[in-house]
Design a protein around this motif. Structure first.
Motif, PDB file in Angstrom:
ATOM      1  N   PRO A   1      71.702  94.369  16.759  1.00  0.00           N
ATOM      2  CA  PRO A   1      71.251  95.133  15.589  1.00  0.00           C
ATOM      3  C   PRO A   1      71.609  96.615  15.625  1.00  0.00           C
ATOM      4  CG  PRO A   1      69.382  94.488  16.957  1.00  0.00           C
ATOM      5  CD  PRO A   1      70.607  93.855  17.555  1.00  0.00           C
ATOM      6  N   ALA A   2      71.984  97.145  16.769  1.00  0.00           N
ATOM      7  CA  ALA A   2      72.314  98.575  16.839  1.00  0.00           C
ATOM      8  C   ALA A   2      73.496  98.924  15.937  1.00  0.00           C
ATOM      9  CB  ALA A   2      72.604  98.974  18.285  1.00  0.00           C
ATOM     10  N   ALA A   3      74.468  98.022  15.839  1.00  0.00           N
ATOM     11  CA  ALA A   3      75.623  98.297  14.972  1.00  0.00           C
ATOM     12  C   ALA A   3      75.196  98.335  13.508  1.00  0.00           C
ATOM     13  CB  ALA A   3      76.707  97.247  15.194  1.00  0.00           C
ATOM     14  N   LEU A   4      74.238  97.495  13.139  1.00  0.00           N
ATOM     15  CA  LEU A   4      73.741  97.526  11.759  1.00  0.00           C
ATOM     16  C   LEU A   4      72.926  98.783  11.503  1.00  0.00           C
ATOM     17  CD1 LEU A   4      72.777  93.787  11.298  1.00  0.00           C
ATOM     18  CD2 LEU A   4      74.713  95.007  10.305  1.00  0.00           C
ATOM     19  N   ALA A   5      72.310  99.322  12.537  1.00  0.00           N
ATOM     20  CA  ALA A   5      71.565 100.575  12.387  1.00  0.00           C
ATOM     21  C   ALA A   5      72.517 101.710  12.011  1.00  0.00           C
ATOM     22  CB  ALA A   5      70.812 100.898  13.668  1.00  0.00           C
ATOM     23  N   GLN A   6      73.758 101.655  12.513  1.00  0.00           N
ATOM     24  CA  GLN A   6      74.771 102.656  12.130  1.00  0.00           C
ATOM     25  C   GLN A   6      75.011 102.613  10.628  1.00  0.00           C
ATOM     26  OE1 GLN A   6      78.219 101.442  14.377  1.00  0.00           O
ATOM     27  NE2 GLN A   6      78.062 103.232  15.696  1.00  0.00           N
ATOM     28  N   VAL A   7      75.131 101.401  10.096  1.00  0.00           N
ATOM     29  CA  VAL A   7      75.364 101.234   8.659  1.00  0.00           C
ATOM     30  C   VAL A   7      74.173 101.773   7.878  1.00  0.00           C
ATOM     31  CG1 VAL A   7      75.696  99.550   6.795  1.00  0.00           C
ATOM     32  CG2 VAL A   7      76.895  99.263   8.976  1.00  0.00           C
TER      33      VAL A   7
END
Length: 114
Positions: A76-82
């Motif tokens: 989920p960290a990559a989605l937090a970037q978005v």
């Protein structure tokens, strides 16, 4: 190219494909094997593996090692970037909607006699 934009570019490129988005949606329920991820699609396992490589390169998923399988799990960290990137525009959208709402209310007011 902005070095901080590169990871975000990879995430958006990965999210552009509906099959990859469906894989991510399935992974929200927990980790899964490649065969489990391939089951709902009319795609061969190698095609799903290619999609997983794109998702992994974008940092959206990771693969573990459990006995004979390599379960795939959501990162989920990559989605937090978005979400952070979209958050920069949230204020603009809210102001735009507020102005639109005020304009619509103004249009709905009965015309005042002169």
């Amino acid at each position: 190219m902005n070095l901080q934009a590169e990871p975000l570019d990879r995430v958006f490129a990965a999210l552009a494909d509906p099959t990859r988005r469906a894989i991510l949606a399935k992974l929200t329920a927990g980790e899964a094997t490649v065969n489990e991820l391939a089951a709902p699609f009319a795609l061969a396992q190698p095609s799903i593996s290619k999609h997983l490589k794109v998702l992994e390169a974008a940092g959206l998923v990771s693969r573990g090692r459990s006995a004979q399988t390599r379960p795939v799990r959501l990162n989920p960290a990559a989605l937090a970037q978005v979400d952070g990137w979209l958050g920069d525009y949230r204020g603009f959208w809210e102001q735009s909607f507020d102005r639109l709402e005020a304009y619509v209310k103004d249009l709905q007011q009965p015309e005042k006699p002169r």
